[in-house]
Scaffold this motif. Structure first.
Motif, PDB file in Angstrom:
ATOM      1  N   TYR A 166      -6.376   4.456  11.779  1.00 28.34           N
ATOM      2  CA  TYR A 166      -5.430   4.912  10.776  1.00 28.34           C
ATOM      3  C   TYR A 166      -6.049   5.978   9.877  1.00 28.34           C
ATOM      4  O   TYR A 166      -7.195   5.866   9.446  1.00 28.34           O
ATOM      5  CB  TYR A 166      -4.965   3.742   9.904  1.00 28.34           C
ATOM      6  N   ASP A 167      -5.254   6.994   9.568  1.00 25.83           N
ATOM      7  CA  ASP A 167      -5.670   7.925   8.520  1.00 25.83           C
ATOM      8  C   ASP A 167      -5.587   7.233   7.169  1.00 25.83           C
ATOM      9  O   ASP A 167      -6.489   7.374   6.335  1.00 25.83           O
ATOM     10  CB  ASP A 167      -4.779   9.172   8.527  1.00 25.83           C
ATOM     11  N   ILE A 168      -4.504   6.492   6.954  1.00 22.48           N
ATOM     12  CA  ILE A 168      -4.341   5.715   5.720  1.00 22.48           C
ATOM     13  C   ILE A 168      -3.736   4.355   6.066  1.00 22.48           C
ATOM     14  O   ILE A 168      -2.770   4.275   6.825  1.00 22.48           O
ATOM     15  CB  ILE A 168      -3.413   6.407   4.697  1.00 22.48           C
ATOM     16  N   ALA A 169      -4.307   3.309   5.487  1.00 20.33           N
ATOM     17  CA  ALA A 169      -3.692   1.979   5.529  1.00 20.33           C
ATOM     18  C   ALA A 169      -3.163   1.674   4.139  1.00 20.33           C
ATOM     19  O   ALA A 169      -3.931   1.627   3.166  1.00 20.33           O
ATOM     20  CB  ALA A 169      -4.697   0.920   5.950  1.00 20.33           C
ATOM     21  N   PHE A 170      -1.844   1.512   4.040  1.00 22.47           N
ATOM     22  CA  PHE A 170      -1.214   1.160   2.773  1.00 22.47           C
ATOM     23  C   PHE A 170      -1.033  -0.358   2.739  1.00 22.47           C
ATOM     24  O   PHE A 170      -0.333  -0.917   3.589  1.00 22.47           O
ATOM     25  CB  PHE A 170       0.143   1.843   2.633  1.00 22.47           C
ATOM     26  N   ILE A 171      -1.666  -1.012   1.768  1.00 23.54           N
ATOM     27  CA  ILE A 171      -1.698  -2.464   1.703  1.00 23.54           C
ATOM     28  C   ILE A 171      -0.908  -2.940   0.485  1.00 23.54           C
ATOM     29  O   ILE A 171      -1.048  -2.402  -0.612  1.00 23.54           O
ATOM     30  CB  ILE A 171      -3.146  -2.983   1.608  1.00 23.54           C
ATOM     31  N   SER A 172      -0.102  -3.977   0.682  1.00 18.40           N
ATOM     32  CA  SER A 172       0.669  -4.564  -0.408  1.00 18.40           C
ATOM     33  C   SER A 172       0.045  -5.886  -0.834  1.00 18.40           C
ATOM     34  O   SER A 172      -0.801  -6.449  -0.129  1.00 18.40           O
ATOM     35  CB  SER A 172       2.112  -4.802   0.054  1.00 18.40           C
ATOM     36  N   THR A 173       0.479  -6.394  -1.976  1.00 19.61           N
ATOM     37  CA  THR A 173       0.029  -7.708  -2.435  1.00 19.61           C
ATOM     38  C   THR A 173       0.979  -8.230  -3.499  1.00 19.61           C
ATOM     39  O   THR A 173       1.623  -7.448  -4.213  1.00 19.61           O
ATOM     40  CB  THR A 173      -1.403  -7.655  -3.011  1.00 19.61           C
ATOM     41  N   SER A 174       1.059  -9.537  -3.609  1.00 18.11           N
ATOM     42  CA  SER A 174       1.834 -10.162  -4.682  1.00 18.11           C
ATOM     43  C   SER A 174       0.942 -10.693  -5.792  1.00 18.11           C
ATOM     44  O   SER A 174       1.444 -11.197  -6.801  1.00 18.11           O
ATOM     45  CB  SER A 174       2.682 -11.319  -4.122  1.00 18.11           C
TER      46      SER A 174
END
Length: 260
Positions: A166-174
């Motif tokens: 991946y060029d960018i990994a966009f990660i979410s979180t609560s």
């Protein structure tokens, strides 16, 4: 007092009041400002407290995450602003990972017009939206289905994600603090970790209301991220702490009242 006793005293003070100022702790403990800050840092690293401007409060406990439909109706303006700010990092021709979540759905909506993208996701809603609103090359991880959040988690999903660079990994979180990301679900950990490991740039995308919450399972330290995209509601001391760790902080503009 030895450090452990001071730290227990800080927790006792917070059991009585929601927020305790650093100045008050300095006075009551009879130690230096720096000593109190060191004790707070130990407690924060352990997920017990969260720093706020000029003081400290107990971390909020997240027992379980809300299902997708409920999440989608909360903090919509902030999520849209954060999603748009994160989308500005995406360039034509990139290979990106979009983690599951309603904020990253907002990001997906903003990048639909980019050319030559390859998008990998574990989120069914993101995948369905991009499949009908973009011409990107689109992959879904598959894996164990988490119905409430409309996504896939666990070992099979993480193995599929490991196939990509991946060029960018966009990660979410609560739930996150300056110490790291946490989750009530152990199965989410492998997915987020492998995406970060396989990415040239790792970006945490989360509105400020998620900051200060702590769940049972530690997932990732914040230090693995190159960038955090959040909104101006984030506590100033938290933003400064991130910058001191070498993490770029992008604050999304206030879009409240605007409509796409």
């Amino acid at each position: 007092m030895i450090p452990a006793e001071r730290q227990q005293f800080i927790l006792s003070c917070l059991a009585e009041r929601d927020i305790v100022s650093i100045a008050d702790l300095v006075d009551r403990l009879g130690v230096s400002h720096m000593t109190v800050r060191r004790d707070i840092q130990v407690l924060e690293d352990a997920g017990r407290v969260t720093s706020v401007t000029g003081g400290v409060r107990l971390s909020r406990r997240l027992a379980q995450e809300l299902p997708h439909l409920q999440k989608a109706a909360i903090n919509t303006d902030a999520k849209r602003a954060v999603g748009q700010a994160a989308a500005d990092l995406v360039r034509d021709g990139m290979v990106i990972y979009l983690d599951a979540g309603t904020t990253l759905l907002e990001l997906a909506r903003q990048i639909a017009g980019r050319r030559g993208l390859t998008v990998v996701t574990n989120d069914f809603v993101i995948c369905a939206w991009l499949s009908t609103h973009s011409d990107c090359t689109l992959y879904h991880s598959g894996g164990l289905v988490e119905r409430a959040n409309q996504s896939c988690v666990g070992g099979a999903a993480s193995e599929a994600l490991a196939r990509f660079n991946y060029d960018i990994a966009f990660i979410s979180t609560s739930s996150w603090t300056v110490a790291g990301l946490s989750s009530p679900s152990e199965a989410k950990g492998p997915v987020k970790r492998v995406a970060v490991d396989r990415a040239r740039r790792a970006v945490l995308v989360s509105d400020s209301t998620k900051y200060g919450a702590v769940a049972a399972m530690n997932i990732l330290p914040v230090s693995v991220f190159d960038t955090v995209v959040t909104d101006a509601g984030i506590d100033a001391e938290a933003a400064d702490a991130l910058r001191e760790m070498g993490v770029q902080v992008i604050l999304a503009p206030d879009l409240k009242g605007e409509r796409a």
